[in-house]
Design an enzyme around this catalytic site. Structure first.
Site, PDB file in Angstrom:
ATOM      1  N   GLU A 183      -9.060  48.767  20.101  1.00 51.63           N
ATOM      2  CA  GLU A 183      -8.896  48.147  18.783  1.00 51.63           C
ATOM      3  C   GLU A 183      -9.313  49.159  17.712  1.00 51.63           C
ATOM      4  O   GLU A 183     -10.028  50.117  17.997  1.00 51.63           O
ATOM      5  CB  GLU A 183      -9.786  46.899  18.689  1.00 51.63           C
ATOM      6  CG  GLU A 183      -9.373  45.777  19.609  1.00 51.63           C
ATOM      7  CD  GLU A 183      -7.935  45.342  19.394  1.00 51.63           C
ATOM      8  OE1 GLU A 183      -7.587  44.900  18.298  1.00 51.63           O
ATOM      9  OE2 GLU A 183      -7.135  45.464  20.346  1.00 51.63           O
ATOM     10  N   LYS A 229      -9.100  36.503  23.114  1.00 48.68           N
ATOM     11  CA  LYS A 229      -8.007  36.172  24.040  1.00 48.68           C
ATOM     12  C   LYS A 229      -8.353  34.931  24.860  1.00 48.68           C
ATOM     13  O   LYS A 229      -7.493  34.074  25.109  1.00 48.68           O
ATOM     14  CB  LYS A 229      -7.729  37.365  24.960  1.00 48.68           C
ATOM     15  CG  LYS A 229      -7.149  38.559  24.194  1.00 48.68           C
ATOM     16  CD  LYS A 229      -7.223  39.813  25.041  1.00 48.68           C
ATOM     17  CE  LYS A 229      -6.579  41.005  24.345  1.00 48.68           C
ATOM     18  NZ  LYS A 229      -6.966  42.281  24.970  1.00 48.68           N
ATOM     19  N   ASP A 237     -12.962  41.162  21.646  1.00 47.10           N
ATOM     20  CA  ASP A 237     -11.511  41.083  21.874  1.00 47.10           C
ATOM     21  C   ASP A 237     -11.207  40.138  23.043  1.00 47.10           C
ATOM     22  O   ASP A 237     -10.307  39.297  22.958  1.00 47.10           O
ATOM     23  CB  ASP A 237     -10.967  42.493  22.153  1.00 47.10           C
ATOM     24  CG  ASP A 237      -9.481  42.486  22.443  1.00 47.10           C
ATOM     25  OD1 ASP A 237      -8.698  42.294  21.498  1.00 47.10           O
ATOM     26  OD2 ASP A 237      -9.105  42.648  23.624  1.00 47.10           O
TER      27      ASP A 237
HETATM   28  N1  LIG Z   1      -2.769  48.718  21.083  1.00 51.01           N
HETATM   29  C1  LIG Z   1      -2.565  47.810  22.009  1.00 51.01           C
HETATM   30  O1  LIG Z   1      -2.411  48.127  23.195  1.00 51.01           O
HETATM   31  C2  LIG Z   1      -2.491  46.367  21.642  1.00 51.01           C
HETATM   32  C3  LIG Z   1      -2.699  45.939  20.347  1.00 51.01           C
HETATM   33  N2  LIG Z   1      -2.593  44.610  20.035  1.00 51.01           N
HETATM   34  C4  LIG Z   1      -2.731  44.170  18.649  1.00 51.01           C
HETATM   35  O2  LIG Z   1      -1.617  44.649  17.926  1.00 51.01           O
HETATM   36  C5  LIG Z   1      -1.973  44.858  16.563  1.00 51.01           C
HETATM   37  C6  LIG Z   1      -1.656  46.283  16.174  1.00 51.01           C
HETATM   38  O3  LIG Z   1      -2.417  47.149  16.972  1.00 51.01           O
HETATM   39  P1  LIG Z   1      -2.083  48.697  17.145  1.00 51.01           P
HETATM   40  O4  LIG Z   1      -0.640  48.918  17.054  1.00 51.01           O
HETATM   41  O5  LIG Z   1      -2.820  49.133  18.349  1.00 51.01           O
HETATM   42  O6  LIG Z   1      -2.822  49.285  15.873  1.00 51.01           O
HETATM   43  P2  LIG Z   1      -2.505  50.640  15.102  1.00 51.01           P
HETATM   44  O7  LIG Z   1      -3.708  50.964  14.296  1.00 51.01           O
HETATM   45  O8  LIG Z   1      -1.976  51.668  16.031  1.00 51.01           O
HETATM   46  O9  LIG Z   1      -1.315  50.196  14.143  1.00 51.01           O
HETATM   47  C7  LIG Z   1      -1.471  49.432  12.999  1.00 51.01           C
HETATM   48  C8  LIG Z   1      -0.594  50.064  11.940  1.00 51.01           C
HETATM   49  O10 LIG Z   1      -0.541  49.204  10.820  1.00 51.01           O
HETATM   50  C9  LIG Z   1      -0.686  49.982   9.648  1.00 51.01           C
HETATM   51  N3  LIG Z   1      -1.247  49.131   8.598  1.00 51.01           N
HETATM   52  C10 LIG Z   1      -2.447  48.551   8.546  1.00 51.01           C
HETATM   53  N4  LIG Z   1      -2.580  47.853   7.421  1.00 51.01           N
HETATM   54  C11 LIG Z   1      -1.415  48.003   6.743  1.00 51.01           C
HETATM   55  C12 LIG Z   1      -0.954  47.537   5.495  1.00 51.01           C
HETATM   56  N5  LIG Z   1      -1.695  46.776   4.718  1.00 51.01           N
HETATM   57  N6  LIG Z   1       0.285  47.889   5.122  1.00 51.01           N
HETATM   58  C13 LIG Z   1       1.076  48.654   5.899  1.00 51.01           C
HETATM   59  N7  LIG Z   1       0.688  49.135   7.105  1.00 51.01           N
HETATM   60  C14 LIG Z   1      -0.553  48.806   7.503  1.00 51.01           C
HETATM   61  C15 LIG Z   1      -1.635  51.106  10.046  1.00 51.01           C
HETATM   62  O11 LIG Z   1      -1.516  52.200   9.170  1.00 51.01           O
HETATM   63  C16 LIG Z   1      -1.137  51.419  11.454  1.00 51.01           C
HETATM   64  O12 LIG Z   1      -0.107  52.357  11.471  1.00 51.01           O
HETATM   65  C17 LIG Z   1      -3.453  44.501  16.472  1.00 51.01           C
HETATM   66  O13 LIG Z   1      -3.578  43.172  16.065  1.00 51.01           O
HETATM   67  C18 LIG Z   1      -3.933  44.658  17.905  1.00 51.01           C
HETATM   68  O14 LIG Z   1      -5.058  43.865  18.179  1.00 51.01           O
HETATM   69  C19 LIG Z   1      -2.276  43.679  20.981  1.00 51.01           C
HETATM   70  C20 LIG Z   1      -2.060  44.033  22.268  1.00 51.01           C
HETATM   71  C21 LIG Z   1      -2.177  45.411  22.703  1.00 51.01           C
HETATM   72  N1  LIG Z   2      -7.739  46.666  22.661  1.00 53.16           N
HETATM   73  C1  LIG Z   2      -7.030  45.756  23.504  1.00 53.16           C
HETATM   74  C2  LIG Z   2      -5.567  45.904  23.270  1.00 53.16           C
HETATM   75  C3  LIG Z   2      -4.790  44.825  23.884  1.00 53.16           C
HETATM   76  O1  LIG Z   2      -4.967  43.654  23.612  1.00 53.16           O
HETATM   77  C4  LIG Z   2      -7.354  46.045  24.968  1.00 53.16           C
HETATM   78  O2  LIG Z   2      -7.880  47.116  25.238  1.00 53.16           O
HETATM   79  O3  LIG Z   2      -7.111  45.181  25.796  1.00 53.16           O
END
Ligand SMILES: NC(=O)C1=CN([C@@H]2O[C@H](COP(=O)(O)OP(=O)(O)OC[C@H]3O[C@@H](n4cnc5c(N)ncnc54)[C@H](O)[C@@H]3O)[C@@H](O)[C@H]2O)C=CC1
Ligand SMILES: N[C@@H](CC=O)C(=O)O
Ligand code: NA
EC number: 1.1.1.3
Length: 434
Positions: free
Chosen positions: A188, A203, A199
């Protein structure tokens, strides 16, 4: 038929993965959805030249997507509670369906969001929010809808499981593995959420709601992370035939619902004890189906994108249907949610692993045994190790039968007051998952 127009907010790990898979598998996906799916707009804070976005409107304002009259479905992948909540509510207000991967948002604000969505007759889909690429929301909400669900237990944080696995198998340090999980996009934005169990508690809150038909109640979840685990306990557990995993457990009992996240000893021969690295697994025990186990990647770019797009396909298929006849957000009809309470941790029941550092005096074992038996705590096994050279102490490791947490708390207090016991008693919960 004209393609459905979607807007992606956030082009990070999951947003980028979603964009790539949507492009790569466009034909397969539209054959399933019955219509083409066109990414019409992307909100991103910074340009992302690695993505081929020619012809797509790019903005740095997520609210421009939520209010864009062209857009049918908003995909929220910015994360966090603040902007994400406003964005989702704004999209709903504007009559758009929403797909999100944001478990923090759903666990904390889901009741409000789903109420708003019902009012507006739109869908908010969140498969990617739990266990990344595993379609476990669908499995519980639809596949197991005949069952009275008894319990759900899962390894539901990829980062945490990756850290525990690498530390155990390769002897790597906590910090080193966490840095790799961050580089791989698993963690995260604030990795404390991963390692302190927050986290996983988000879930589990969602899983408990769809399993038992209760409102989302994140504030009542008991949360313990992996940061206090020691190599010594991992090794002792192993010697006793167990693996330590970070587990979320939601159990329905006549008194209420247990909702707890903590390190847990699991018998090493259970399938779930052998789920390693970034893989997640969720066991669901229903009265008709018995135990089922769902396994797959818990985090990462494309596994998570797989769930986001599955939701997208579901929304495209259902968007023209009568809102009253859709799968309810929390699996049960909103006017049929139950008020069965969430139990405080003291009222939860489990077996326990206790490590007591005893002085090398005769009689300590007898005192320990009597403290436990006075409180009705039965000992399943005892392992007494050799005297530790550095401090002259004897680690005494006990496994108990199932007992209420409040009895164990009381026993630990009495054990720590014994003259022959040094320092705090280590307590780790044990689940056999039968
Ligand atoms: N990374 C993973 O494996 C997983 C992530 N998630 C969830 O998915 C969501 C996204 O996570 P990630 O992609 O890992 O995060 P990340 O940090 O890689 O991507 C988020 C993106 O959104 C952009 N952003 C943030 N605020 C913004 C705004 N106000 N306007 C425009 N762009 C904005 C950031 O600059 C960044 O590029 C989170 O809620 C996370 O908990 C869920 C399952 C798996
Ligand atoms: N940070 C989370 C992303 C997926 O939900 C994890 O590690 O499981
Ligand atoms: Na999922």
């Amino acid at each position: 038929m004209k393609p459905v127009k979607v807007g992606i907010c956030g082009l990070g790990t999951v947003g980028g993965g979603t964009f790539n898979v949507l492009q790569r598998n466009a034909e397969e996906i539209s054959r399933r959805a019955g219509r083409g799916i066109e990414v019409a707009q992307i909100a991103t804070r910074s340009p992302k030249p690695q993505f081929q976005t020619t012809g797509i409107a790019i903005t740095n304002d997520v609210f421009a997507v939520a209010t864009n009259p062209e857009i049918d479905i908003v995909i929220e992948l910015v994360g966090g509670y603040t902007v994400a909540r406003e964005l989702v509510l704004k999209a709903i207000e504007n009559g758009k369906h929403v797909v999100t991967a944001n478990k923090a948002l759903i666990a904390v604000y889901g009741n409000e969001i789903f109420a708003k969505a019902r009012e507006k007759g739109v869908i908010v889909a969140f498969e990617a929010a739990v266990a990344g690429g595993i379609p476990v929301i669908k499995a519980i909400r639809e596949g197991l809808s005949a069952n009275r669900i008894n319990w759900v237990a899962g390894i539901i944080n990829g980062t945490g499981n990756f850290i525990l696995t690498e530390m155990r198998e390769k002897g790597r340090t906590f910090e080193d593995v966490l840095a790799e999980a961050q580089a791989l996009g698993y963690a995260e934005a604030d990795p404390t959420f991963d390692v302190e169990g927050i986290d996983a508690a988000h879930k589990l809150t969602i899983l408990a709601s769809i399993a038992f038909g209760i409102p989302l109640q994140f504030d009542k979840a008991y949360t313990e992370g992996i940061t206090k685990l020691t190599t010594a306990d991992v090794n002792y557990a192993e010697a006793l035939g167990y693996r330590i995993k970070h587990l979320g457990v939601a159990r329905s009992t006549p008194a209420g619902i247990e909702l707890r996240v903590h390190p847990t000893l699991i018998p090493a021969d259970r399938l779930i004890a052998n789920v390693n690295g970034v893989m997640n697994a969720v066991m669901v025990n229903g009265d008709a189906a018995g135990s089922t186990l769902f396994y797959g990647a818990g985090a990462g770019m494309e596994p998570t994108a797989s769930s986001v797009i599955a939701d997208l396909v579901d929304v495209v298929r259902a968007m023209t249907s009568d809102p009253e006849n859709r799968v309810p957000h929390l699996a049960f009809q909103p006017d049929s949610l139950s008020a069965h309470p969430i139990l405080p941790i003291e009222a939860c029941e489990s077996a326990y692993y206790l490590r007591i550092q005893a002085q090398d005096h005769p009689g300590v074992l007898a005192q320990v045994a009597s403290i436990l038996s006075e409180r009705g705590i039965n000992i399943e096994s005892i392992m007494q190790k050799e005297v530790e050279e550095q401090n002259g102490q004897v680690p005494m490791i006990l496994l108990t039968h199932r007992v209420l947490e409040q009895h164990i708390n009381d026993a630990i207090q009495a054990l720590e007051a014994l003259q022959g016991v040094v320092g705090p008693v280590v307590r780790i919960r044990v689940e056999h998952l039968n």
